[in-house]
Motif scaffolding. Structure first.
Motif, PDB file in Angstrom:
ATOM      1  N   GLY A 473       0.726  -1.162  -0.182  1.00  0.00           N
ATOM      2  CA  GLY A 473      -0.284   0.334   0.441  1.00  0.00           C
ATOM      3  C   GLY A 473       0.803   1.391  -0.419  1.00  0.00           C
ATOM      4  N   VAL A 474       1.752   1.158   0.187  1.00  0.00           N
ATOM      5  CA  VAL A 474       2.937   2.528   0.100  1.00  0.00           C
ATOM      6  C   VAL A 474       3.739   2.835  -1.386  1.00  0.00           C
ATOM      7  N   ASP A 475       3.261   3.928  -1.668  1.00  0.00           N
ATOM      8  CA  ASP A 475       3.968   4.082  -3.165  1.00  0.00           C
ATOM      9  C   ASP A 475       5.418   4.610  -2.927  1.00  0.00           C
ATOM     10  N   GLU A 476       6.006   3.900  -3.087  1.00  0.00           N
ATOM     11  CA  GLU A 476       7.529   3.817  -3.190  1.00  0.00           C
ATOM     12  C   GLU A 476       8.053   5.411  -3.295  1.00  0.00           C
ATOM     13  N   THR A 477       7.911   5.401  -5.211  1.00  0.00           N
ATOM     14  CA  THR A 477       8.432   6.745  -5.618  1.00  0.00           C
ATOM     15  C   THR A 477       7.807   7.403  -4.911  1.00  0.00           C
ATOM     16  N   ASP A 478       7.299   7.601  -4.390  1.00  0.00           N
ATOM     17  CA  ASP A 478       6.094   8.688  -3.588  1.00  0.00           C
ATOM     18  C   ASP A 478       7.285   9.334  -2.385  1.00  0.00           C
ATOM     19  N   VAL A 479       7.265   8.163  -1.955  1.00  0.00           N
ATOM     20  CA  VAL A 479       8.526   8.131  -0.580  1.00  0.00           C
ATOM     21  C   VAL A 479      10.327   8.445  -0.891  1.00  0.00           C
ATOM     22  N   TYR A 480      10.081   7.756  -2.019  1.00  0.00           N
ATOM     23  CA  TYR A 480      11.704   8.519  -2.758  1.00  0.00           C
ATOM     24  C   TYR A 480      12.094   9.475  -2.897  1.00  0.00           C
ATOM     25  N   THR A 481      10.662  10.708  -3.728  1.00  0.00           N
ATOM     26  CA  THR A 481      11.149  11.509  -4.044  1.00  0.00           C
ATOM     27  C   THR A 481      10.709  12.223  -2.602  1.00  0.00           C
ATOM     28  N   PHE A 482       9.691  11.934  -2.154  1.00  0.00           N
ATOM     29  CA  PHE A 482      10.167  12.666  -0.362  1.00  0.00           C
ATOM     30  C   PHE A 482      11.119  12.455  -0.133  1.00  0.00           C
ATOM     31  N   LEU A 483      12.254  11.607   0.535  1.00  0.00           N
ATOM     32  CA  LEU A 483      13.301  11.812   0.765  1.00  0.00           C
ATOM     33  C   LEU A 483      14.507  12.281  -0.118  1.00  0.00           C
ATOM     34  N   GLU A 484      13.770  12.290  -1.194  1.00  0.00           N
ATOM     35  CA  GLU A 484      14.793  13.022  -1.955  1.00  0.00           C
ATOM     36  C   GLU A 484      15.061  14.747  -1.496  1.00  0.00           C
ATOM     37  N   ARG A 485      13.671  15.400  -1.854  1.00  0.00           N
ATOM     38  CA  ARG A 485      13.446  16.567  -0.985  1.00  0.00           C
ATOM     39  C   ARG A 485      14.050  17.236  -0.230  1.00  0.00           C
ATOM     40  N   HIS A 486      14.115  16.015   0.788  1.00  0.00           N
ATOM     41  CA  HIS A 486      13.865  16.469   1.962  1.00  0.00           C
ATOM     42  C   HIS A 486      15.463  16.447   3.070  1.00  0.00           C
ATOM     43  N   ALA A 487      16.455  15.480   1.914  1.00  0.00           N
ATOM     44  CA  ALA A 487      17.380  14.821   2.360  1.00  0.00           C
ATOM     45  C   ALA A 487      18.765  16.270   2.747  1.00  0.00           C
ATOM     46  N   GLU A 488      18.589  17.138   1.713  1.00  0.00           N
ATOM     47  CA  GLU A 488      19.069  18.545   1.930  1.00  0.00           C
ATOM     48  C   GLU A 488      19.201  19.322   3.261  1.00  0.00           C
ATOM     49  N   GLU A 489      18.505  19.145   3.767  1.00  0.00           N
ATOM     50  CA  GLU A 489      17.885  20.068   4.460  1.00  0.00           C
ATOM     51  C   GLU A 489      18.737  20.388   5.958  1.00  0.00           C
TER      52      GLU A 489
END
Ligand code: ZN
Length: 489
Positions: A473-489
């Motif tokens: 039930g987890v959308d992995e693409t969404d999750v990875y994109t999300f992590l990419e977005r926040h990883a550099e913060e």
């Protein structure tokens, strides 16, 4: 490279794609109007050897690459390019690869030799069919039957242990000790200390993927949460459930049963931290002595949802209060979403033994509470059933987005320990064995049978096939994109 002196001879890439290479080779040879024999003569190899190369079945030696590039008049780099040369070549590659796939081979079709005269649109067609074949062959994580069986299995294990998990209680207690918990409801500060204690940092975000309740970046040990309340899944519950997976040492789930077990354990951990055994047990034992046991008191003392309090009661009842009991969560139409018993209550089941998705008796308290004058107040009831009488307390938690009734019940003789035992509400139920409420009363049926066409509302999330993926039930693409977005913060 230094070993080759000044000569610019590239080494063979370790990840050379033999199929693409073979296709490029064939393409270059054909566009130069050469046969395999022509090319073989120029590079001093047998045509059969070159054929093996073109079919991606053999890796070329570096020396052969050099002579091939010279014979074809291209650079070695161009020969080794990972770009297929044309759409035609791409299609040929795709058809070639498809035919090597075990899924394709299981069709037992004769090997299709893609000659020059096979038109592009035929190849497009084959590739399209293969893609669909591949998509359909990917096994979903669990069929509804498998999911229900896994659920039934888990419930059996829970019943055998009186729904008490000693190892998780211990892990929860260690966590509580680590932050110096001494009693009462847990503070936000204490929960944050737990996160720090296990080496995590916490980030609240607004753009959490819709398919998840939390995301953990295990590389940077960061927990991402959304600051909002979803019924019983308040941020602190979700936070503790997430932390629970790490405290309990969960790895990636092996299969659906494993996924389910991990989720139950993480939920247990969260409840065991929020309603600690060390203080809740003396509290409940005191209430039992005073014959004033109540779920709502437990809810209020620990500032948790009614559902969590009722469910936590089932963890501690058998082990510490010498009580058997049952627990049900159902919706307004009587469909069961969650159930537990070790008091002999007979649930409706399907033929896999699953209870979730079944409709419970119209006369049980979890359904009667919806019909009571104030459906959001605490509702008590005695229910006479085929194998005995139960006393139950049911409550519709008004804080949830959908109306669910939470029922906690005990056998008649144990009602003496509970607040609400003096109720005069009483019903009779013959479900699920006898003539009761499943079939409509004969008189009503006689008037309406065959003259109605109800359009059913689907209970998709209970009954439909579960989505595939490591975490169903987890959308992995969404999750990875999300992590990419926040990883550099
Ligand atoms: Zn019934």
């Amino acid at each position: 490279m230094a070993y080759f002196g000044t000569e610019e001879i590239p080494s063979l890439p370790g990840d050379l794609d033999l199929v693409t290479f073979g296709q490029r080779l064939r393409h270059l040879r054909r566009t130069r109007g050469m046969t395999l024999s022509d090319l073989g003569e120029r590079v001093g190899r047998a045509p059969s050897q070159l054929s093996l190369l073109e079919n991606g079945k053999r890796e070329p030696k570096l020396s052969l690459l050099t002579s091939l590039s010279q014979a074809l008049g291209v650079s070695v780099e161009e020969l080794l390019s990972r770009q297929p040369p044309s759409r035609r070549a791409q299609l040929e590659i795709a058809v070639e690869e498809a035919q090597r796939d075990p899924v394709y081979q299981s069709l037992n079709l004769p090997h299709l030799k893609v000659g020059k005269r096979v038109p592009n649109d035929v190849l497009e067609h084959i590739v399209g069919l293969y893609d669909e074949l591949k998509r359909r062959s990917v096994k979903p994580t669990a069929t509804p039957e498998e999911a229900r069986r896994a659920n039934a299995d888990l419930r059996r294990q829970m019943r055998e242990r009186g729904n008490y998990f000693e190892a998780i209680e211990k892990a929860a207690q260690e966590t509580l000790d680590a932050v110096g918990y001494s009693g009462g409801a847990l503070s936000q500060g204490q929960i944050l200390s737990m996160v720090t204690h296990y080496g995590f940092t916490l980030r609240y975000v607004q753009d959490l993927p819709r398919s998840v309740r939390s995301v953990t970046d295990t590389r940077n040990r960061r927990l991402y949460l959304k600051r909002e309340s979803l019924g019983m899944h308040s941020p602190r519950t979700i936070l503790l459930q997430t932390l629970g997976h790490f405290v309990l040492g969960h790895g990636q789930p092996r299969d659906f049963a494993d996924f389910l077990r991990q989720r139950v354990e993480a939920n247990y951990f969260a409840a065991a931290v929020l309603i600690p055994e060390s203080t809740a047990v003396p509290y409940l034992q005191g209430a039992k002595k005073a014959r004033d046991l109540s779920v709502e008191d437990l809810r209020d003392v620990y500032s948790v949802s009614y559902e969590m309090a009722a469910h936590r009661f089932t963890n501690l009842a058998y082990r510490h209060l010498d009580l058997v009991c049952h627990f049900i969560r159902n919706d307004e139409t009587g469909i069961i979403y969650k159930a537990y018993e070790n008091d002999g209550l007979i649930f409706p089941t399907d033929d896999t033994g699953a209870i979730e998705g079944q409709r419970m008796c119209r006369y049980w308290s979890g359904r009667q509470v919806f019909a009571s004058p104030d459906r959001f107040s605490i509702y008590y009831q005695y229910t006479d059933k085929p194998n005995g009488t139960h006393w139950c307390v049911a409550h519709v938690d008004p804080s949830r987005e959908k109306n669910f009734a939470i029922t906690l019940g005990v056998p008649y003789k144990e009602s003496r320990w509970f607040r609400g035992r003096e109720t005069t509400n009483r019903t009779q139920s013959n479900c699920p064995t006898g003539e009761c409420c499943v079939r409509p009363p004969a008189e009503l049926a006689a008037r309406w049978e065959g003259q109605v066409w109800p359009s059913a509302r689907a209970h998709s999330h209970v009954l439909s096939a579960l989505p595939s993926g490591t975490f169903p039930g987890v959308d992995e693409t969404d999750v990875y994109t999300f992590l990419e977005r926040h990883a550099e913060e």
